[in-house]
Design an enzyme around this catalytic site. Structure first.
Site, PDB file in Angstrom:
ATOM      1  N   ASP A  85      16.425 -50.910  30.311  1.00 10.55           N
ATOM      2  CA  ASP A  85      15.112 -50.672  29.733  1.00 10.55           C
ATOM      3  C   ASP A  85      14.271 -51.931  29.971  1.00 10.55           C
ATOM      4  OD1 ASP A  85      13.268 -49.177  28.151  1.00 10.55           O
ATOM      5  OD2 ASP A  85      13.882 -50.263  26.374  1.00 10.55           O
TER       6      ASP A  85
ATOM      7  N   ASP B 206      21.633 -42.962  21.748  1.00 11.06           N
ATOM      8  CA  ASP B 206      21.389 -42.523  20.377  1.00 11.06           C
ATOM      9  C   ASP B 206      19.963 -42.766  19.927  1.00 11.06           C
ATOM     10  OD1 ASP B 206      21.753 -45.438  20.326  1.00 11.06           O
ATOM     11  OD2 ASP B 206      21.617 -45.210  18.154  1.00 11.06           O
TER      12      ASP B 206
ATOM     13  N   ASP C 179      24.441 -47.969  29.576  1.00 12.47           N
ATOM     14  CA  ASP C 179      23.838 -46.636  29.538  1.00 12.47           C
ATOM     15  C   ASP C 179      22.451 -46.641  30.159  1.00 12.47           C
ATOM     16  OD1 ASP C 179      22.753 -48.178  27.468  1.00 12.47           O
ATOM     17  OD2 ASP C 179      23.045 -46.676  25.910  1.00 12.47           O
TER      18      ASP C 179
HETATM   19  P1  IMP Z   1      17.161 -53.427  27.200  1.00  5.60           P
HETATM   20  O1  IMP Z   1      17.786 -54.684  26.738  1.00  5.60           O
HETATM   21  O2  IMP Z   1      15.742 -53.287  26.735  1.00  5.60           O
HETATM   22  O3  IMP Z   1      17.282 -53.162  28.693  1.00  5.60           O
HETATM   23  O4  IMP Z   1      17.833 -52.252  26.421  1.00  5.60           O
HETATM   24  C1  IMP Z   1      19.001 -51.720  26.742  1.00  5.60           C
HETATM   25  C2  IMP Z   1      19.566 -50.996  25.537  1.00  5.60           C
HETATM   26  O5  IMP Z   1      18.556 -50.387  24.728  1.00  5.60           O
HETATM   27  C3  IMP Z   1      20.412 -49.870  26.043  1.00  5.60           C
HETATM   28  O6  IMP Z   1      21.743 -50.293  26.204  1.00  5.60           O
HETATM   29  C4  IMP Z   1      20.267 -48.821  24.969  1.00  5.60           C
HETATM   30  O7  IMP Z   1      21.256 -48.986  24.001  1.00  5.60           O
HETATM   31  C5  IMP Z   1      18.923 -49.089  24.343  1.00  5.60           C
HETATM   32  N1  IMP Z   1      17.896 -48.128  24.829  1.00  5.60           N
HETATM   33  C6  IMP Z   1      16.876 -48.393  25.668  1.00  5.60           C
HETATM   34  N2  IMP Z   1      16.130 -47.289  25.911  1.00  5.60           N
HETATM   35  C7  IMP Z   1      16.721 -46.287  25.212  1.00  5.60           C
HETATM   36  C8  IMP Z   1      16.432 -44.881  25.081  1.00  5.60           C
HETATM   37  O8  IMP Z   1      15.499 -44.289  25.656  1.00  5.60           O
HETATM   38  N3  IMP Z   1      17.272 -44.197  24.266  1.00  5.60           N
HETATM   39  C9  IMP Z   1      18.330 -44.763  23.605  1.00  5.60           C
HETATM   40  N4  IMP Z   1      18.638 -46.070  23.723  1.00  5.60           N
HETATM   41  C10 IMP Z   1      17.835 -46.835  24.517  1.00  5.60           C
HETATM   42 MG    MG Z   2      23.201 -49.962  24.496  1.00  5.95          MG
END
Ligand code: IMP
Ligand code: MG
Length: 180
Positions: A102, A158, A99
């Site tokens: 981040d 979410d 999705d």
């Molecule tokens: P990462 O490992 O920090 O890249 O995070 C990825 C996961 O964090 C995504 O698959 C989302 O489930 C969650 N996530 C990151 N940012 C958001 C946001 O703004 N809203 C909701 N979920 C987020």
């Molecule tokens: Mg996720």
């Protein structure tokens, strides 16, 4: 539920037309080669459902449950892979779908795990990208939309397990975070 939103960033029409473009780009890239599309649960479920209906290349679908967020808007722990794949990855063309990119830690971790099983190739497609938040040099091959560093919900994303069913993407009013 709509009353909890501060602002709608991406409406249904904008999302639909971008996913049609993504589908075409991915079709053109793989040129009829069969892919194994691995979607990251739970967040990518809505995006994946729409994306695969815009793909003409042959594909098989597999899911990985990955967890990093508790009930907060910041990753609390390192991402954990909570399930295993049903498919054999070896010699397959893999497309990872999530999705949102981040910090990049989730995708990096899944990418490394999949790579270790000797696929023919690994590519990735994310619905949203927040480049300002990146903690590594992971880059997705296809990005739906780049967005600023704001916590968003809807279209699968979410907050504390809620708002996934909204058909658009928006930001929450600060009072929603303060109340929980
Ligand atoms: P990462 O490992 O920090 O890249 O995070 C990825 C996961 O964090 C995504 O698959 C989302 O489930 C969650 N996530 C990151 N940012 C958001 C946001 O703004 N809203 C909701 N979920 C987020
Ligand atoms: Mg996720």
């Amino acid at each position: 539920m709509k009353n909890d939103l501060k602002e709608i960033l991406l409406d249904e029409a904008v999302i639909r037309s971008r996913i049609q473009e993504l589908g075409k780009e991915i079709d053109d890239f793989f040129q009829e080669k069969e892919i194994l599309l691995i979607t990251l649960l739970d967040g990518a479920i809505v995006f994946t459902a729409d994306l695969i209906r815009n793909l003409s290349i042959p594909l098989r679908l597999d899911c990985l449950r990955v967890s990093s967020y508790g009930d907060s808007t910041d990753p609390e722990t390192a991402p954990r892979i909570l399930s295993s794949l049903k498919s054999d990855v070896r010699d397959r063309e893999i497309l990872l779908v999530d999705d949102i990119l981040d910090t990049g830690n989730t995708m990096q971790k899944v990418h490394d795990e999949v790579m270790a099983r000797q696929p023919a190739s690994v590519h990735s497609c994310v619905f949203l990208d927040k480049p300002d938040r990146r903690e590594n040099d992971f880059k997705a091959d296809w990005v739906g939309f780049s967005i600023p560093d704001e916590f968003v919900v809807g279209y699968g994303l979410d907050y504390a397990g809620r708002y996934r069913q909204l058909p658009y993407v928006g930001t929450l009013k600060p009072v929603i975070y303060e109340d929980s």
